[in-house]
Write a protein that holds these residues in place. Structure first.
Motif, PDB file in Angstrom:
ATOM      1  N   ARG A  79      43.683  30.989  36.414  1.00  0.00           N
ATOM      2  CA  ARG A  79      43.483  30.085  37.552  1.00  0.00           C
ATOM      3  C   ARG A  79      43.987  30.678  38.874  1.00  0.00           C
ATOM      4  N   LYS A  80      45.061  31.466  38.810  1.00  0.00           N
ATOM      5  CA  LYS A  80      45.695  31.943  40.046  1.00  0.00           C
ATOM      6  C   LYS A  80      45.473  33.425  40.325  1.00  0.00           C
ATOM      7  N   ALA A  81      44.570  34.042  39.620  1.00  0.00           N
ATOM      8  CA  ALA A  81      44.342  35.492  39.784  1.00  0.00           C
ATOM      9  C   ALA A  81      44.041  35.855  41.231  1.00  0.00           C
ATOM     10  N   ALA A  82      43.366  34.999  41.955  1.00  0.00           N
ATOM     11  CA  ALA A  82      43.021  35.287  43.355  1.00  0.00           C
ATOM     12  C   ALA A  82      44.269  35.379  44.234  1.00  0.00           C
ATOM     13  N   LEU A  83      45.385  34.825  43.773  1.00  0.00           N
ATOM     14  CA  LEU A  83      46.628  34.861  44.561  1.00  0.00           C
ATOM     15  C   LEU A  83      47.395  36.171  44.391  1.00  0.00           C
ATOM     16  N   PHE A  84      47.041  36.952  43.376  1.00  0.00           N
ATOM     17  CA  PHE A  84      47.750  38.214  43.146  1.00  0.00           C
ATOM     18  C   PHE A  84      47.485  39.177  44.296  1.00  0.00           C
ATOM     19  N   ASP A  85      48.581  39.805  44.771  1.00  0.00           N
ATOM     20  CA  ASP A  85      48.473  40.777  45.859  1.00  0.00           C
ATOM     21  C   ASP A  85      49.147  42.067  45.403  1.00  0.00           C
ATOM     22  N   ALA A  86      48.350  43.094  45.148  1.00  0.00           N
ATOM     23  CA  ALA A  86      48.872  44.373  44.663  1.00  0.00           C
ATOM     24  C   ALA A  86      49.827  45.015  45.664  1.00  0.00           C
ATOM     25  N   LYS A 103      52.179  43.461  47.185  1.00  0.00           N
ATOM     26  CA  LYS A 103      53.497  42.818  47.050  1.00  0.00           C
ATOM     27  C   LYS A 103      54.182  43.121  45.725  1.00  0.00           C
ATOM     28  N   GLY A 104      53.454  43.612  44.753  1.00  0.00           N
ATOM     29  CA  GLY A 104      54.075  43.902  43.469  1.00  0.00           C
ATOM     30  C   GLY A 104      53.045  44.287  42.441  1.00  0.00           C
ATOM     31  N   ASN A 105      53.535  44.581  41.217  1.00  0.00           N
ATOM     32  CA  ASN A 105      52.595  44.999  40.183  1.00  0.00           C
ATOM     33  C   ASN A 105      52.189  43.820  39.304  1.00  0.00           C
ATOM     34  N   VAL A 106      51.137  44.038  38.529  1.00  0.00           N
ATOM     35  CA  VAL A 106      50.559  42.994  37.689  1.00  0.00           C
ATOM     36  C   VAL A 106      51.584  42.485  36.677  1.00  0.00           C
ATOM     37  N   SER A 107      52.283  43.405  36.016  1.00  0.00           N
ATOM     38  CA  SER A 107      53.261  43.003  34.993  1.00  0.00           C
ATOM     39  C   SER A 107      54.310  42.071  35.568  1.00  0.00           C
ATOM     40  N   ALA A 126      45.364  45.917  38.028  1.00  0.00           N
ATOM     41  CA  ALA A 126      45.257  45.286  39.346  1.00  0.00           C
ATOM     42  C   ALA A 126      43.787  45.089  39.717  1.00  0.00           C
ATOM     43  N   ARG A 127      42.945  46.101  39.427  1.00  0.00           N
ATOM     44  CA  ARG A 127      41.504  45.967  39.720  1.00  0.00           C
ATOM     45  C   ARG A 127      40.874  44.881  38.845  1.00  0.00           C
ATOM     46  N   LEU A 128      41.275  44.836  37.575  1.00  0.00           N
ATOM     47  CA  LEU A 128      40.736  43.816  36.668  1.00  0.00           C
ATOM     48  C   LEU A 128      41.156  42.421  37.118  1.00  0.00           C
ATOM     49  N   LEU A 129      42.415  42.272  37.501  1.00  0.00           N
ATOM     50  CA  LEU A 129      42.901  40.976  37.953  1.00  0.00           C
ATOM     51  C   LEU A 129      42.199  40.553  39.235  1.00  0.00           C
TER      52      LEU A 129
END
Length: 190
Positions: free
Chosen positions: A68-75, A77-81, A15-18
């Motif tokens: 391209r969409k890494a900035a949209l990831f929200d830890a 709301k869910g996990n990276v996998s 999550a930190r890397l993403l």
């Protein structure tokens, strides 16, 4: 360190890397994410598509989308996998839909409409239909109902017999009698 602790730590690290990829476009962080998820995505795609080249292409497309969409990831709301595999699944679905559309041949005889009937043939068909409807009005109601069930609703003779609580032979003879009357009314020979 137990396996559960290690996977939670790995998930937190991912999550930190993403987040670094999304925030800073960090190539180093993306390389770690890529090395961790690309083989898993490729295996997942192979199970779905059973084509090594397609699985590789879908894995590459998935990882490019992650970049391209890494900035949209929200830890929160869910996990990276789950996030990455959702992207992979959606890309596979899109790919499947594109190939299905590409396989569609509008000239396939099954999709080409029948040619329009010439005007004289259409007129004759409407005229014959009107004569048939008029002839059916002259039948007794029980015979008209039997013909309707058998030919318009496509109910089998045995099902008609069961529905109307009639012997099968009676149903068949009444239908034969109705045909005879229709032939006479339409001026046809038996």
């Amino acid at each position: 360190m137990e396996d559960g602790d290690r996977s939670e730590t790995e998930e937190g690290d991912m999550a930190r890397l993403l987040a670094a990829v999304g925030r800073d476009a960090s190539m180093e962080a993306f390389e770690v994410v890529f090395r961790n998820y690309a083989p898993r995505i490729r295996s997942y795609m192979m199970r779905l598509v059973r084509d090594p080249q397609m699985a590789e292409e879908l894995m590459q497309e998935t990882m490019m989308t992650v970049w391209r969409k890494a900035a949209l990831f929200d830890a929160e709301k869910g996990n990276v996998s789950a996030w990455i595999f959702t992207i992979a699944r959606n890309l596979r679905t899109d790919s499947f839909r594109r190939t299905r559309r590409a396989d569609f041949d509008p000239n396939d005889p099954a999709f080409v409409p029948d040619p329009e009937q010439p005007a004289d043939a259409a007129f004759e068909a409407r005229e014959a239909e009107a004569r048939l409807h008029e002839a059916m009005k002259g039948l007794p109601a029980e015979q008209r109902d039997l013909l309707h069930l058998a030919f318009f609703e496509e109910v089998s003779h045995s099902e008609i017999a069961s529905r109307l609580a009639l012997p099968l032979g009676t149903v068949k003879s009444r239908i034969r009698l109705a045909f005879g009357k229709l032939r006479s009314a339409l001026g046809e020979r038996p």
